[in-house]
Design a protein around this motif. Structure first.
Motif, short mmCIF file in Angstrom:
data_model
loop_
_atom_site.label_atom_id
_atom_site.label_comp_id
_atom_site.label_asym_id
_atom_site.label_seq_id
_atom_site.Cartn_x
_atom_site.Cartn_y
_atom_site.Cartn_z
N UNK A 42 0.83 -1.20 0.00
CA UNK A 42 0.00 0.00 0.00
C UNK A 42 0.87 1.25 0.00
N UNK A 43 0.29 2.35 -0.53
CA UNK A 43 1.07 3.60 -0.59
C UNK A 43 1.04 4.31 0.75
N UNK A 44 0.05 3.96 1.59
CA UNK A 44 -0.05 4.56 2.92
C UNK A 44 1.08 4.03 3.80
N UNK A 45 1.88 4.96 4.34
CA UNK A 45 3.09 4.56 5.06
C UNK A 45 2.75 3.79 6.34
N UNK A 46 1.65 4.19 7.02
CA UNK A 46 1.31 3.53 8.29
C UNK A 46 0.84 2.10 8.06
#
Lengths: 230, 234
Positions: A42-46
């Motif tokens: 996923x591109x979301x870092x978290x």
């Protein structure tokens, strides 16, 4: 031919429990692996960070330690939760805890397998699918999944064999599987060696059979792929 | 948590006052079984690639048996099974060996990791490029020299990444030792759990120690790969 000293039904029932446990754990870890791989890419870092923590910790700690940790702690947490909400206590039997813990542990291994397979599918294919106006789920179902399965199969087969062999550990937390049945038979008849070897033979048959099935599956998913002739 | 650390830290790391326990025991099991497994695997891997079926057949059978069944079952066969045989109980030497949980554990672990390592090394030997072998032969090397100077050094190097995985899996497998009454980290955690009923702290501490050992091993193998596989780096 085979002298089971009247323990045949127990041993057969134990074999069924072992197979059921492995198949259910495979399904749980397969699903977790798909979710984990999507999260890791996923591109979301978290989201990707959490997936990385999950796979790193689970793959760094022995499965038996995790199994005991989760088996004993899950029940305590569940009791706390049921007390808090004021409902009746829910008891986790060894089978359910076995499925949950094995699924949770091997989900981490599947995450890594699927991550590699997702990345092996050419980007252009996904872009083309999007250009045709497909929704993300449809892209996954029609384009990504069928193609990534071909890359994932060797790793998947490996994981399945490991899960099948890891089910032997669940008898340590009290499940009446093939190990428990053969150990009981051995203690009852004073023929420990014979019955322990029998347990090993049952596992050998299971692993050899699943090897055959995997070969068939690999042939199915390799349809339309030209192999290089050396 | 604090109570367990205060009361069990020595047992977790090296000793309960009488015997070697915890981390020291786990590392000893890992080192000795991997060492025996490695020494068995090198000749067996060469034999696995032999052309004579009478040579590769038995080796294939050995790896098939030990890779096809769970380590826990192998440990049960060796620990509880073999000792129940009359032959073993009436032979003083065998009796003394199989009565000790730790002997059985090391035997089972070494045979198990030996089987996996044999297949890893055999695969690496098989992948040796044809040109290297040809070059060696053209220099008039005998079969033994060829293996000693060309094939084995290159195959063992190329097998390093896969072999490091096997060592880490072996570390995870050493946890089974506690079922044969060997006082490794998990046994200490189990004792702490029975004494305090604080399962999460007891097994969580064990998990932390194993995590540290895993990371140290991974780091060490990465350094070793950078050294031994420098010629493969881009």
């Amino acid at each position: 031919m085979l002298d089971l000293a009247g323990y045949g039904p127990q041993i057969w029932a134990g074999t069924i429990v072992t197979v059921e446990l492995s198949v259910l754990s495979l399904l749980v870890s397969f699903a977790l692996g798909l979710v984990g791989a999507s999260a890791k890419l996923s591109k979301n870092r978290y989201v990707s960070g959490m997936a990385t923590v999950y796979t790193t910790i689970i793959r760094g700690v022995p499965d038996l330690v995790l199994m005991l940790l989760l088996f004993y702690s899950l029940q305590i947490w569940l009791n706390d939760a049921t007390d808090y909400f004021g409902i009746n206590q829910i008891n986790l039997d060894p089978f359910t805890s076995g499925v949950i813990t094995l699924g949770f542990i091997y989900g981490a291994y599947f995450t890594e397998t699927f991550r590699g397979a997702f990345m092996a599918v050419p980007k252009g294919q996904l872009e083309a699918a999007r250009a045709f106006g497909m929704k993300p789920l449809l892209v996954f179902r029609r384009i990504l999944f069928p193609q990534m399965m071909r890359y994932a199969l060797p790793g998947l087969g490996n994981n399945w064999q490991v899960i099948l062999k890891a089910t032997a550990l669940v008898s340590i937390i009290g499940l009446s599987d093939i190990i428990k049945a053969t150990q009981d038979a051995g203690k009852g008849t004073f023929r420990m060696f014979y019955f322990s070897v029998l347990a090993g033979l049952v596992y050998l048959v299971l692993t050899t059979l699943s090897n055959g099935v995997l070969l068939l599956l690999e042939r199915k998913y390799a349809v339309g792929v030209r192999k290089a002739v050396l | 948590m604090i109570y367990i650390i205060q009361n069990y830290w020595q047992a977790f790391l090296y000793s309960d006052g009488y015997n070697m326990t915890g981390l020291a025991m786990t590392l000893w099991l890992l080192v000795i079984s991997c060492a025996i497994g490695f020494c068995m695997a090198v000749p067996l891997a060469v034999a696995r690639n032999a052309r004579n079926p009478l040579i590769w057949g038995p080796v294939w059978f050995y790896t098939f048996i030990f890779r096809g069944s769970p380590l826990y079952v192998q440990l049960l066969v060796i620990y509880t099974g073999v000792y129940s045989l009359d032959v073993v109980q009436h032979n003083a030497l065998l009796n003394a060996f199989f009565r000790q949980g730790i002997d059985c554990t090391i035997l089972a672990f070494a045979l198990n990791t030996g089987a996996y390592t044999t297949e890893i090394f055999a695969g690496a030997i098989k992948d040796t490029s044809f040109g290297e072998v040809d070059a060696g032969r053209s220099l008039g090397m005998s079969r033994v020299t060829l293996y000693r100077r060309i094939i084995l050094p290159s195959a063992l190097r190329r097998a390093l990444p896969v072999y490091s995985n096997e060592v880490i899996l072996m570390l995870h497998s050493t946890t089974l030792a506690f079922t044969a009454t060997v006082p490794d980290i998990l046994k200490v955690a189990n004792d702490a759990n029975s004494a305090t009923y604080n399962s999460f702290a007891a097994f969580g501490l064990a998990a932390l120690i194993y995590l540290c050992v895993s990371f140290t091993l991974i780091y060490g193998f990465r350094r070793a790969e950078r050294h031994f596989l420098a010629f493969l780096q881009p």
